[in-house]
Design an enzyme around this catalytic site. Structure first.
Site, PDB file in Angstrom:
ATOM      1  N   GLU A  37       2.039   5.594   3.718  1.00  0.00           N
ATOM      2  CA  GLU A  37       1.169   5.099   4.206  1.00  0.00           C
ATOM      3  C   GLU A  37       1.586   4.140   4.412  1.00  0.00           C
ATOM      4  OE1 GLU A  37      -1.767   3.023   4.457  1.00  0.00           O
ATOM      5  OE2 GLU A  37      -2.826   3.137   2.194  1.00  0.00           O
ATOM      6  N   ASN A  81      -0.729  -4.168  -3.497  1.00  0.00           N
ATOM      7  CA  ASN A  81      -2.206  -4.677  -2.906  1.00  0.00           C
ATOM      8  C   ASN A  81      -4.015  -3.982  -3.410  1.00  0.00           C
ATOM      9  OD1 ASN A  81      -1.557  -2.282  -1.115  1.00  0.00           O
ATOM     10  ND2 ASN A  81      -1.863  -3.620   0.442  1.00  0.00           N
ATOM     11  N   GLU A 130      -4.426  10.771   3.691  1.00  0.00           N
ATOM     12  CA  GLU A 130      -5.236  10.609   2.133  1.00  0.00           C
ATOM     13  C   GLU A 130      -6.665  10.372   2.051  1.00  0.00           C
ATOM     14  OE1 GLU A 130      -3.256   6.320   1.771  1.00  0.00           O
ATOM     15  OE2 GLU A 130      -2.456   7.398   0.220  1.00  0.00           O
ATOM     16  N   CYS A 140      -3.471  -3.272   4.547  1.00  0.00           N
ATOM     17  CA  CYS A 140      -2.639  -2.896   5.699  1.00  0.00           C
ATOM     18  C   CYS A 140      -3.475  -1.669   6.339  1.00  0.00           C
ATOM     19  CB  CYS A 140      -2.665  -0.978   5.466  1.00  0.00           C
ATOM     20  SG  CYS A 140      -3.427  -0.452   3.817  1.00  0.00           S
TER      21      CYS A 140
HETATM   22  P1  NDP Z   1       7.768  -2.223  -0.302  1.00  0.00           P
HETATM   23  O1  NDP Z   1       6.998  -1.599   0.701  1.00  0.00           O
HETATM   24  O2  NDP Z   1       8.485  -3.402  -0.045  1.00  0.00           O
HETATM   25  O3  NDP Z   1       6.926  -1.485  -1.097  1.00  0.00           O
HETATM   26  C1  NDP Z   1       6.299  -0.588  -1.694  1.00  0.00           C
HETATM   27  C2  NDP Z   1       6.446  -0.095  -3.135  1.00  0.00           C
HETATM   28  O4  NDP Z   1       7.571   0.915  -2.763  1.00  0.00           O
HETATM   29  C3  NDP Z   1       6.449  -0.626  -4.785  1.00  0.00           C
HETATM   30  O5  NDP Z   1       6.276  -0.071  -5.257  1.00  0.00           O
HETATM   31  C4  NDP Z   1       8.064  -0.557  -4.864  1.00  0.00           C
HETATM   32  O6  NDP Z   1       8.594  -1.298  -5.892  1.00  0.00           O
HETATM   33  C5  NDP Z   1       8.287   0.204  -3.671  1.00  0.00           C
HETATM   34  N1  NDP Z   1       9.974   0.165  -3.448  1.00  0.00           N
HETATM   35  C6  NDP Z   1      10.757  -0.536  -2.884  1.00  0.00           C
HETATM   36  N2  NDP Z   1      12.296   0.268  -2.781  1.00  0.00           N
HETATM   37  C7  NDP Z   1      11.808   1.565  -2.871  1.00  0.00           C
HETATM   38  C8  NDP Z   1      13.067   1.856  -3.156  1.00  0.00           C
HETATM   39  N3  NDP Z   1      13.753   2.335  -2.094  1.00  0.00           N
HETATM   40  N4  NDP Z   1      12.802   3.471  -3.056  1.00  0.00           N
HETATM   41  C9  NDP Z   1      11.449   4.076  -3.717  1.00  0.00           C
HETATM   42  N5  NDP Z   1      10.624   2.780  -3.992  1.00  0.00           N
HETATM   43  C10 NDP Z   1      11.070   1.632  -3.803  1.00  0.00           C
HETATM   44  O7  NDP Z   1       6.309  -3.361   0.101  1.00  0.00           O
HETATM   45  P2  NDP Z   1       6.517  -5.171  -0.463  1.00  0.00           P
HETATM   46  O8  NDP Z   1       6.078  -5.248  -2.125  1.00  0.00           O
HETATM   47  O9  NDP Z   1       8.368  -5.030  -0.565  1.00  0.00           O
HETATM   48  O10 NDP Z   1       6.103  -6.117   0.511  1.00  0.00           O
HETATM   49  C11 NDP Z   1       6.575  -5.686   1.494  1.00  0.00           C
HETATM   50  C12 NDP Z   1       5.920  -6.426   2.919  1.00  0.00           C
HETATM   51  O11 NDP Z   1       5.306  -4.466   2.665  1.00  0.00           O
HETATM   52  C13 NDP Z   1       4.108  -6.888   2.629  1.00  0.00           C
HETATM   53  O12 NDP Z   1       4.683  -7.938   2.931  1.00  0.00           O
HETATM   54  C14 NDP Z   1       3.391  -5.954   3.626  1.00  0.00           C
HETATM   55  O13 NDP Z   1       3.328  -6.060   4.990  1.00  0.00           O
HETATM   56  C15 NDP Z   1       3.779  -4.274   3.479  1.00  0.00           C
HETATM   57  N6  NDP Z   1       2.609  -4.123   2.157  1.00  0.00           N
HETATM   58  C16 NDP Z   1       1.741  -2.614   2.810  1.00  0.00           C
HETATM   59  C17 NDP Z   1       1.665  -2.292   2.260  1.00  0.00           C
HETATM   60  C18 NDP Z   1      -0.079  -1.265   2.722  1.00  0.00           C
HETATM   61  O14 NDP Z   1      -0.769  -0.957   2.355  1.00  0.00           O
HETATM   62  N7  NDP Z   1       0.501  -0.969   4.201  1.00  0.00           N
HETATM   63  C19 NDP Z   1       1.642  -2.129   1.077  1.00  0.00           C
HETATM   64  C20 NDP Z   1       2.286  -3.167   0.765  1.00  0.00           C
HETATM   65  C21 NDP Z   1       3.133  -4.232   1.621  1.00  0.00           C
HETATM   66  P3  NDP Z   1       8.373  -2.593  -6.404  1.00  0.00           P
HETATM   67  O15 NDP Z   1       7.513  -3.458  -6.088  1.00  0.00           O
HETATM   68  O16 NDP Z   1       8.876  -2.403  -7.419  1.00  0.00           O
HETATM   69  O17 NDP Z   1       9.595  -3.420  -5.368  1.00  0.00           O
END
Ligand code: NDP
Length: 452
Positions: free
Chosen positions: A227, A129, A431, A261
């Protein structure tokens, strides 16, 4: 190769390399070697290098902003602001290098003091995001404290981080001090989380994946900053400047198309002001322009992906009383106009779960205690706002809300100089600000006997 799609046009805009899993071993070893060099350099060198990163980012601001908009779909003005913040973050932590130190401790028999030492190799697992901005909040303090950094951007949004890697090659950092790995989180992200040579994971993303990271990191007792998700509330009392509160609360939930977030996806309004506030909020929402994120006048771009659009859309069911005062954009992008849900049942998903899209629930409350209880009725605790002209009440409510940050008569959540992070299942660690430095160092205690 992963196909990177522009969410506004659905065109494929890049097909970046994926880091093979077998390469992780050598990448971590390179980072470890670079870190040993980095930490021994004079601190003036470290300060100068971080300042040069800031300069390099500023001179490539437009290119980085264009990439961020093409990849994530966020309005170009927002992307410029975020890239500017990346440069400011490196400047801030350049300034922090020689202002962060330990304590002397009164003990008998000698001198006791603490020093702060780097952890070693830090892996930053970044979200989609705010791809470069949030990564920079972790990269800059980690480097400032003497660590090496490996970044794993989200699979869908690696372009700004890959460009950042390219532009900072002109800064003379030790070879391997800053590296980017690409590919799936469950593969390369997981490999970094398991690797014994990585000392710390800074993860931003969903609470669910944060829990997986925490479980995996336990195997090697890694340090963690997490976070995670949020379900933040704007609490609006009847004595507030309602027009200002409505305007700002609109931005607080629909900014970045709600993919934030800190999104205030619940607005709690004192019952006597509910109807007036809804009218003002709806008017302010109607002024939002949903459209081409490359246009200067756009307030909201598309959602990041088709899967995410479907997930967000699933929150809107026929039982809800919904207003949608802004016009939607035509296909082909992943467009979703803002939606206002009026007084839904307090146990509905729209009130309880993180939505991460342009949907807000506006609920009435009767008393200050009711407002605090309602705001706290969530597993999350990241951010929030209080709107009132009563200073005593603003402090009581700000102290009563179980969140890592609160703004009074403001909708902002993040300042480079101030700590940012969550209570409860919104995460752990902080952070930004000097507090972030605690997360990138170990405390070493040294005692020197004066007995001899
Ligand atoms: P994720 O939490 O799955 O992804 C965040 C990061 O973690 C990405 O770089 C992802 O890689 C990586 N990741 C995924 N699985 C693993 C693992 N097993 N070990 C280490 N790293 C991993 O978020 P999503 O993209 O699936 O989004 C899902 C939901 O999460 C959203 O709908 C939202 O609700 C929330 N979200 C919250 C955020 C915030 O700012 N707090 C930011 C993003 C999402 P990859 O993209 O390659 O899977």
């Amino acid at each position: 190769m992963t196909q990177i799609i522009n969410p506004a046009t659905l065109n494929v805009i890049a097909e970046p390399r994926e880091t093979p899993i077998e390469a992780i071993e050598a990448i971590v070893a390179r980072a470890q070697r670079a870190q040993r060099t980095w930490v021994r350099l004079p601190q003036s060198h470290r300060i100068d290098a971080l300042r040069r990163v800031a300069v390099a980012v500023r001179s490539n601001l437009e290119d980085l902003a264009l990439l961020e908009t093409a990849n994530v779909g966020k309005p170009i003005g927002d992307s410029r602001g975020e890239v500017g913040m990346v440069a400011d973050t490196f400047d801030y932590y350049a300034g922090a290098v020689d202002k962060y130190y330990g304590n002397t401790i009164p003990v008998d028999g000698g001198l006791d003091f603490t020093v702060r030492e780097p952890i070693g190799v830090v892996a930053v697992i970044a979200p989609w995001n705010f791809p470069l901005a949030i990564a920079s909040w972790n990269i800059a303090p980690a480097l400032a404290c003497g660590n090496a950094v490996i970044v794993k951007p989200a699979e869908m949004t690696p372009l700004s981080i890959l460009k950042f890697e390219e532009i900072i090659r002109e800064v003379d950092l030790p070879d391997g001090l800053f590296q980017v790995v690409t590919g799936r989180g469950s593969v390369v992200g997981q490999a970094l989380t398991e690797h014994p040579g990585v000392g710390k994971i800074s993860f931003t993303g969903s609470t669910e994946t944060g829990q997986t990271v925490m479980r995996t990191a336990a195997g090697t007792m890694k340090r963690l900053t997490l976070e995670l998700g949020g379900k933040s509330a704007s609490v609006v009392f009847a004595d507030a400047d309602l027009a200002l509160a409505a305007q700002a609360s609109t931005g607080a939930v629909f900014g970045n198309s709600g993919q934030d977030c800190c999104a205030r996806s619940r607005v709690l309004v004192e019952r006597s002001a509910y109807d007036d506030f809804v009218a003002l909020f709806s008017e302010a929402t109607g002024r939002l322009v949903v459209g081409d994120p490359m246009n200067e006048g756009t307030s909201m771009g598309p959602l990041v992906s088709a899967a995410h659009l479907a997930k967000v859309g699933s929150f809107l069911d026929g039982s809800l009383n919904i207003l949608s005062p802004a016009a939607n954009q035509e296909a082909p992008g992943h467009w979703m106009a803002p939606h206002i849900v009026l007084d839904p049942p307090r146990d509905h998903r729209v009130v309880r779960e993180e939505i991460f899209g342009p949907i807000v629930a506006i609920l009435p409350f009767d008393t200050e205690e009711d407002a605090i209880a309602l705001a706290n009725d969530t597993i999350f605790g990241l951010s929030g706002s209080v709107w009132t002209r009563d200073i005593g009440r603003s402090l009581r409510v700000a102290r009563g809300m179980e969140t890592g940050s609160i703004s009074v008569n403001s909708s902002t959540s993040v300042r480079i100089q101030a700590p940012f992070g969550g209570f409860k299942q919104s995460g752990m660690g902080r952070e930004l600000g000097m507090a972030a430095m605690d997360g990138y160092t170990e405390t070493k205690n040294i005692f020197i006997s004066t007995a001899i």
